[in-house]
Design a protein around this motif. Sequence first.
Motif, mmCIF file in Angstrom:
data_model
loop_
_atom_site.group_PDB
_atom_site.id
_atom_site.type_symbol
_atom_site.label_atom_id
_atom_site.label_comp_id
_atom_site.label_asym_id
_atom_site.label_seq_id
_atom_site.Cartn_x
_atom_site.Cartn_y
_atom_site.Cartn_z
ATOM 1 N N ALA A 187 4.597 -7.951 11.021
ATOM 2 C CA ALA A 187 5.335 -8.249 9.797
ATOM 3 C C ALA A 187 6.627 -7.451 9.819
ATOM 4 C CB ALA A 187 4.504 -7.859 8.588
ATOM 5 N N LYS A 200 4.526 6.521 -0.802
ATOM 6 C CA LYS A 200 5.101 6.926 0.491
ATOM 7 C C LYS A 200 6.367 6.158 0.818
ATOM 8 C CE LYS A 200 0.783 8.385 2.570
ATOM 9 N NZ LYS A 200 -0.356 7.963 3.373
ATOM 10 N N TYR A 201 6.539 5.030 0.188
ATOM 11 C CA TYR A 201 7.734 4.238 0.458
ATOM 12 C C TYR A 201 8.374 3.809 -0.868
ATOM 13 C CZ TYR A 201 10.698 0.395 1.918
ATOM 14 O OH TYR A 201 11.779 -0.439 2.108
ATOM 15 N N ASN A 260 1.182 6.823 9.375
ATOM 16 C CA ASN A 260 1.223 7.690 8.198
ATOM 17 C C ASN A 260 1.366 6.869 6.912
ATOM 18 O OD1 ASN A 260 1.119 10.266 7.164
ATOM 19 N ND2 ASN A 260 3.339 10.432 7.040
ATOM 20 N N ASN A 261 2.212 5.853 6.956
ATOM 21 C CA ASN A 261 2.420 5.006 5.772
ATOM 22 C C ASN A 261 1.210 4.135 5.460
ATOM 23 O OD1 ASN A 261 4.936 6.006 5.439
ATOM 24 N ND2 ASN A 261 5.980 4.051 5.493
ATOM 25 N N SER A 262 0.416 3.816 6.483
ATOM 26 C CA SER A 262 -0.728 2.922 6.266
ATOM 27 C C SER A 262 -1.930 3.657 5.672
ATOM 28 C CB SER A 262 -1.134 2.247 7.576
ATOM 29 O OG SER A 262 -1.689 3.198 8.441
ATOM 30 N N GLN A 263 -1.875 5.005 5.678
ATOM 31 C CA GLN A 263 -2.982 5.781 5.126
ATOM 32 C C GLN A 263 -2.897 5.804 3.607
ATOM 33 O OE1 GLN A 263 -5.384 7.196 7.355
ATOM 34 N NE2 GLN A 263 -4.164 5.791 8.601
ATOM 35 N N SER A 264 -4.015 5.497 2.965
ATOM 36 C CA SER A 264 -4.053 5.586 1.496
ATOM 37 C C SER A 264 -4.213 7.036 1.083
ATOM 38 C CB SER A 264 -5.228 4.775 0.959
ATOM 39 O OG SER A 264 -5.064 3.440 1.311
ATOM 40 N N ILE A 265 -3.963 7.310 -0.196
ATOM 41 C CA ILE A 265 -4.083 8.703 -0.689
ATOM 42 C C ILE A 265 -5.540 9.133 -0.646
ATOM 43 C CG2 ILE A 265 -3.773 10.197 -2.712
ATOM 44 C CD1 ILE A 265 -1.409 8.510 -3.500
ATOM 45 N N ASN A 275 0.831 -1.211 0.000
ATOM 46 C CA ASN A 275 0.000 0.000 0.000
ATOM 47 C C ASN A 275 0.868 1.265 0.000
ATOM 48 O OD1 ASN A 275 -2.493 1.477 0.303
ATOM 49 N ND2 ASN A 275 -1.861 1.844 2.417
ATOM 50 N N SER A 276 1.925 1.247 0.812
ATOM 51 C CA SER A 276 2.818 2.412 0.893
ATOM 52 C C SER A 276 3.572 2.638 -0.409
ATOM 53 C CB SER A 276 3.831 2.236 2.029
ATOM 54 O OG SER A 276 3.166 2.089 3.241
ATOM 55 N N ASP A 301 9.206 -6.563 7.777
ATOM 56 C CA ASP A 301 9.779 -6.496 6.434
ATOM 57 C C ASP A 301 10.668 -5.258 6.315
ATOM 58 O OD1 ASP A 301 7.996 -4.441 6.278
ATOM 59 O OD2 ASP A 301 6.672 -5.366 4.825
ATOM 60 N N GLU A 302 11.142 -4.992 5.097
ATOM 61 C CA GLU A 302 12.115 -3.903 4.922
ATOM 62 C C GLU A 302 11.546 -2.529 5.265
ATOM 63 O OE1 GLU A 302 13.189 -4.243 0.687
ATOM 64 O OE2 GLU A 302 12.027 -2.419 0.420
ATOM 65 N N MET A 303 10.233 -2.329 5.042
ATOM 66 C CA MET A 303 9.658 -1.023 5.367
ATOM 67 C C MET A 303 9.649 -0.786 6.883
ATOM 68 S SD MET A 303 6.028 0.711 4.317
ATOM 69 C CE MET A 303 5.071 -0.036 5.614
ATOM 70 N N LYS A 319 13.113 -0.006 7.996
ATOM 71 C CA LYS A 319 13.508 1.357 7.632
ATOM 72 C C LYS A 319 12.847 2.380 8.566
ATOM 73 C CE LYS A 319 13.869 4.653 3.913
ATOM 74 N NZ LYS A 319 13.317 5.129 2.666
#
Lengths: 66, 137
Positions: free
Chosen positions: B65, A37-38, B132-137, A31-32, B67-69, B72
Motif C-alpha cells: 500500500a 505515531k503518525y 515501529n508504526n505497525s505496533q499498537s500501544i 492504526n498509526s 499511501d502518504e505514511m 513519509k
Amino acid sequence: MNNTLKVERAKKDITQQDLAEEIGVSRQTINSIESGKYVPSTVLALKIARYFEVTVNDIFELDLED
Amino acid sequence: MKVDVDFPLLNRKWLLLGYAFIPLPFILIIGSFFTKIDVGDYILDLMSGCWAAGFLILNLTRQNAEDEMVQKIRLQAYQLGFFYLLLGLFVQVIFNFIVSFWGFSGVTISTFSVLFLLNFYIFIAFHFQKFNNSQSI
C-alpha cells in the motif's frame, strides 16, 4: 497531537480496515494515526473528518508538546 | 501526500530479484572453490556489489500500500540513510588516519561499499520505522 479517531470509529461501528478502504489508505496508517505515531496530512485529516461528518477539530487536537 | 517529483518505483515482482542478490556472494564464493577460480582479490567488492544491487532493488520496490505514511517513512529513511552513511564514512576515515600511525592501511572505502552501506541503512531505517508504526500501544 491527540485524536478521537478510535472513538469515532466505535460510534460508527467500523473496523480500521473499513475506514482505510473508505479513505484510500492502508490499515497500518489508520492504526498509526490512532496510536498517535503518525500525524496525517491536512488532506487525509479532512477526508477522515468528512467521512465521520464532523470537523477536523472534533477529531484532532493539539497537545501540550505541539 | 502529493509530491512534486514522481519517485520511480519497481513492481512487487522485483522483490524476488532483490532478495536473490543477498545470498548470491556466498553462492559465488562456494562455487569458486569448486571451479578453482581465485576470487580472493575481488571478494569484498563482490559481496558489497551484490548486496548494493540487492538492497537498491528492495528499496526501489513498491510497497503493498503506497499511501502518504509509506511515502513519509521512505523520505525519512533516505534522510537517515544518507546521514548514517556520512557518519560511518567519517568514522572510517578517522579510523584509517589513526591506524596509519602504526603502519596499517586501514579499511578500504570502495564505491561498492559506499553504495552497499547507503542502501543497507535506507533499508533498515525504512523497515524499522514501518515495523515501529505497525505496533499498537
